[in-house]
Motif scaffolding. Structure first.
Motif, PDB file in Angstrom:
ATOM      1  N   UNK A  56       0.815  -1.212   0.000  1.00 21.39           N
ATOM      2  CA  UNK A  56       0.000   0.000   0.000  1.00 21.39           C
ATOM      3  C   UNK A  56       0.852   1.267   0.000  1.00 21.39           C
ATOM      4  N   UNK A  57       1.911   1.294   0.821  1.00 23.88           N
ATOM      5  CA  UNK A  57       2.762   2.476   0.876  1.00 23.88           C
ATOM      6  C   UNK A  57       3.444   2.774  -0.446  1.00 23.88           C
ATOM      7  N   UNK A  58       4.177   1.789  -1.030  1.00 21.84           N
ATOM      8  CA  UNK A  58       4.796   2.026  -2.336  1.00 21.84           C
ATOM      9  C   UNK A  58       3.791   2.392  -3.422  1.00 21.84           C
ATOM     10  N   UNK A  59       2.608   1.766  -3.394  1.00 20.73           N
ATOM     11  CA  UNK A  59       1.606   2.063  -4.413  1.00 20.73           C
ATOM     12  C   UNK A  59       1.060   3.481  -4.233  1.00 20.73           C
ATOM     13  N   UNK A  60       0.913   3.920  -2.986  1.00 20.45           N
ATOM     14  CA  UNK A  60       0.464   5.285  -2.730  1.00 20.45           C
ATOM     15  C   UNK A  60       1.449   6.296  -3.314  1.00 20.45           C
ATOM     16  N   UNK A  61       2.750   6.060  -3.107  1.00 21.88           N
ATOM     17  CA  UNK A  61       3.754   6.971  -3.650  1.00 21.88           C
ATOM     18  C   UNK A  61       3.789   6.909  -5.171  1.00 21.88           C
ATOM     19  N   UNK A  62       3.613   5.727  -5.729  1.00 18.72           N
ATOM     20  CA  UNK A  62       3.641   5.572  -7.180  1.00 18.72           C
ATOM     21  C   UNK A  62       2.504   6.336  -7.841  1.00 18.72           C
ATOM     22  N   UNK A  63       1.342   6.340  -7.198  1.00 17.99           N
ATOM     23  CA  UNK A  63       0.171   6.992  -7.791  1.00 17.99           C
ATOM     24  C   UNK A  63       0.107   8.491  -7.492  1.00 17.99           C
ATOM     25  N   UNK A  64       0.459   8.857  -6.256  1.00 18.56           N
ATOM     26  CA  UNK A  64       0.094  10.190  -5.788  1.00 18.56           C
ATOM     27  C   UNK A  64       1.262  11.092  -5.385  1.00 18.56           C
ATOM     28  N   UNK A  65       2.491  10.672  -5.624  1.00 21.35           N
ATOM     29  CA  UNK A  65       3.639  11.492  -5.215  1.00 21.35           C
ATOM     30  C   UNK A  65       3.849  12.636  -6.201  1.00 21.35           C
ATOM     31  N   UNK A  66       2.868  13.512  -6.255  1.00 19.61           N
ATOM     32  CA  UNK A  66       2.894  14.691  -7.131  1.00 19.61           C
ATOM     33  C   UNK A  66       2.358  15.859  -6.316  1.00 19.61           C
ATOM     34  N   UNK A  67       3.239  16.772  -5.923  1.00 12.80           N
ATOM     35  CA  UNK A  67       2.901  17.785  -4.928  1.00 12.80           C
ATOM     36  C   UNK A  67       2.788  19.164  -5.561  1.00 12.80           C
ATOM     37  N   UNK A  68       1.774  19.904  -5.141  1.00 15.89           N
ATOM     38  CA  UNK A  68       1.612  21.285  -5.596  1.00 15.89           C
ATOM     39  C   UNK A  68       1.709  22.230  -4.408  1.00 15.89           C
ATOM     40  N   UNK A  69       2.421  23.318  -4.623  1.00 15.58           N
ATOM     41  CA  UNK A  69       2.576  24.383  -3.645  1.00 15.58           C
ATOM     42  C   UNK A  69       2.280  25.694  -4.351  1.00 15.58           C
ATOM     43  N   UNK A  70       2.201  26.823  -3.630  1.00  8.63           N
ATOM     44  CA  UNK A  70       1.755  28.063  -4.274  1.00  8.63           C
ATOM     45  C   UNK A  70       2.547  28.481  -5.506  1.00  8.63           C
ATOM     46  N   UNK A  71       3.836  28.168  -5.552  1.00  8.41           N
ATOM     47  CA  UNK A  71       4.625  28.617  -6.702  1.00  8.41           C
ATOM     48  C   UNK A  71       5.401  27.486  -7.373  1.00  8.41           C
ATOM     49  N   UNK A  72       5.093  26.238  -7.041  1.00  7.20           N
ATOM     50  CA  UNK A  72       5.861  25.153  -7.633  1.00  7.20           C
ATOM     51  C   UNK A  72       5.110  23.837  -7.530  1.00  7.20           C
ATOM     52  N   UNK A  73       5.488  22.904  -8.399  1.00  4.55           N
ATOM     53  CA  UNK A  73       4.969  21.545  -8.337  1.00  4.55           C
ATOM     54  C   UNK A  73       6.140  20.589  -8.494  1.00  4.55           C
ATOM     55  N   UNK A  74       5.985  19.385  -7.965  1.00  3.11           N
ATOM     56  CA  UNK A  74       7.026  18.375  -8.060  1.00  3.11           C
ATOM     57  C   UNK A  74       6.444  17.028  -8.400  1.00  3.11           C
ATOM     58  N   UNK A  75       7.099  16.340  -9.313  1.00  5.01           N
ATOM     59  CA  UNK A  75       6.664  14.999  -9.742  1.00  5.01           C
ATOM     60  C   UNK A  75       7.843  14.065  -9.514  1.00  5.01           C
ATOM     61  N   UNK A  76       7.695  13.131  -8.563  1.00  2.00           N
ATOM     62  CA  UNK A  76       8.839  12.324  -8.179  1.00  2.00           C
ATOM     63  C   UNK A  76       8.809  10.940  -8.833  1.00  2.00           C
ATOM     64  N   UNK A  77       9.622  10.037  -8.291  1.00  4.34           N
ATOM     65  CA  UNK A  77       9.995   8.798  -8.983  1.00  4.34           C
ATOM     66  C   UNK A  77       8.835   8.001  -9.566  1.00  4.34           C
ATOM     67  N   UNK A  78       7.838   7.671  -8.728  1.00  5.65           N
ATOM     68  CA  UNK A  78       6.776   6.781  -9.188  1.00  5.65           C
ATOM     69  C   UNK A  78       6.020   7.291 -10.390  1.00  5.65           C
ATOM     70  N   UNK A  79       5.406   8.465 -10.310  1.00  7.86           N
ATOM     71  CA  UNK A  79       4.694   8.992 -11.477  1.00  7.86           C
ATOM     72  C   UNK A  79       5.605   9.217 -12.685  1.00  7.86           C
ATOM     73  N   UNK A  80       6.833   9.657 -12.444  1.00  9.15           N
ATOM     74  CA  UNK A  80       7.748   9.897 -13.567  1.00  9.15           C
ATOM     75  C   UNK A  80       8.122   8.598 -14.272  1.00  9.15           C
ATOM     76  N   UNK A  81       8.263   7.527 -13.513  1.00  2.96           N
ATOM     77  CA  UNK A  81       8.590   6.237 -14.123  1.00  2.96           C
ATOM     78  C   UNK A  81       7.506   5.827 -15.119  1.00  2.96           C
ATOM     79  N   UNK A  82       6.264   6.116 -14.773  1.00  3.58           N
ATOM     80  CA  UNK A  82       5.150   5.778 -15.667  1.00  3.58           C
ATOM     81  C   UNK A  82       5.186   6.619 -16.943  1.00  3.58           C
ATOM     82  N   UNK A  83       5.589   7.879 -16.817  1.00  2.00           N
ATOM     83  CA  UNK A  83       5.538   8.799 -17.953  1.00  2.00           C
ATOM     84  C   UNK A  83       6.817   8.827 -18.787  1.00  2.00           C
ATOM     85  N   UNK A  84       7.918   8.319 -18.235  1.00  2.00           N
ATOM     86  CA  UNK A  84       9.221   8.460 -18.898  1.00  2.00           C
ATOM     87  C   UNK A  84       9.250   7.948 -20.342  1.00  2.00           C
ATOM     88  N   UNK A  85       8.718   6.752 -20.632  1.00  2.00           N
ATOM     89  CA  UNK A  85       8.782   6.286 -22.027  1.00  2.00           C
ATOM     90  C   UNK A  85       8.087   7.246 -22.995  1.00  2.00           C
TER      91      UNK A  85
END
Length: 229
Positions: free
Chosen positions: A149-178
Motif C-alpha cells: 500500500x505504501x509504495x503504491x500510494x507513492x507511485x500513484x500520488x507522489x505529485x505535490x503542488x505548492x503556491x509557486x511550484x509543483x514536483x513529480x517524483x519517482x513513481x509517477x515519472x517512471x510511468x511517464x518516462x517512455x
C-alpha cells in the motif's frame, strides 16, 4: 516506518528540492543548463530550461522547468512565475497516459494518515479527491496488500503542488518516462491565483493557464551528463 511518516519525508524532500531549484531557475535563462554535484553513486544532476507561454489575457508568462536525476530516479520540478490557486486542479497530461493530478501536502498527509489508521469510520481524507477514496477502498478490500500500500500510494500520488511550484517524483515519472522520451508534448493546466478580492464580474476562466512543452531534450541532456545512469 508508517505510511504517514514515509509520506511526510517525501513532502519534506520535495519542498527542499524545489526550493533549491527555484533559485537555479531564476538565474538560468538557457535551455539545457546542466549542473551536477557529487560523484559515483552520489552524483545528482539537474537540467533546467525556461518555457515562455502566452496567457489568455494577451500577456506572457514563463515556467522554470528542471529535470533531476540521481542514483534512484528521475524527477521533475516546475516553478511558476506567479502564485497558483491550490484549490483548483493542477494536471500534467502526456498523450498516451491518463493526466497526472497534483496534490497539496495536506491532502497527501491526510491520505497517509487514513491509510495508517485503516478502514475506520471517519478516517478517509475530508473532501479528498475521488481517486483517494478508490485507493483506500482497494486497500480495505485486499486488492492492494498492506505491504504494497505504501509504495503504491507513492507511485500513484507522489505529485505535490505548492503556491509557486509543483514536483513529480519517482513513481509517477517512471510511468511517464517512455512517453516523454519519445518527445510527445506535455500539457500542463493550472489556474493563477486571483489577485485581490474577487469581484462579482470576475470570470475564473481568465485565470486558467494551459502550457504545452516537450521534455525530450532535457532528458537527453541528463543522459549526456550521466551516461552510466
Amino acid at each position: 516506518m508508517t505510511h504517514r511518516i514515509g509520506l511526510f519525508l517525501l513532502v519534506a524532500g520535495l519542498g527542499t528540492a524545489t526550493s533549491a531549484l527555484a533559485l537555479e531557475a531564476r538565474v538560468s535563462d538557457a535551455f539545457s543548463d546542466t549542473v551536477c554535484a557529487g560523484e559515483g553513486d552520489g552524483q545528482r544532476c539537474t537540467v533546467s530550461a525556461v518555457q515562455p507561454f502566452a496567457d489568455n489575457r494577451g500577456g506572457l508568462g514563463e515556467l522554470s522547468i528542471s529535470a533531476v536525476r540521481d542514483a534512484a530516479c528521475t524527477s521533475l520540478y516546475i516553478v511558476f512565475d506567479e502564485p497558483i490557486a491550490l484549490g483548483r486542479p493542477v494536471t500534467l497530461a502526456v498523450e498516451g497516459a491518463p493526466p497526472q493530478r497534483f496534490y497539496t501536502p495536506r491532502q497527501l498527509s491526510d491520505l497517509a494518515n487514513a491509510l495508517d489508521e485503516g478502514p475506520q469510520t471517519g478516517t478517509e481524507p475530508e473532501a479528498g479527491p475521488p481517486e483517494f477514496t478508490r485507493f483506500l477502498t482497494q486497500v480495505a478490500e485486499g486488492a492492494i496488500t498492506d505491504e504494497n500500500a505504501g509504495p503504491e500510494m507513492l507511485k500513484r500520488f507522489a505529485a505535490i503542488k505548492e503556491p509557486r511550484r509543483i514536483g513529480l517524483t519517482c513513481g509517477p515519472m517512471e510511468r511517464l518516462m517512455p512517453l516523454i522520451r519519445s518527445d510527445r508534448p506535455l500539457r500542463l493546466e493550472f489556474q493563477r491565483q486571483a489577485s485581490g478580492a474577487t469581484q462579482v464580474y470576475h470570470w475564473p476562466r481568465l485565470d486558467r493557464r494551459t502550457v504545452e512543452f516537450r521534455l525530450g531534450g532535457l532528458l537527453e541532456a541528463l543522459d549526456r551528463a550521466m551516461p552510466g545512469s
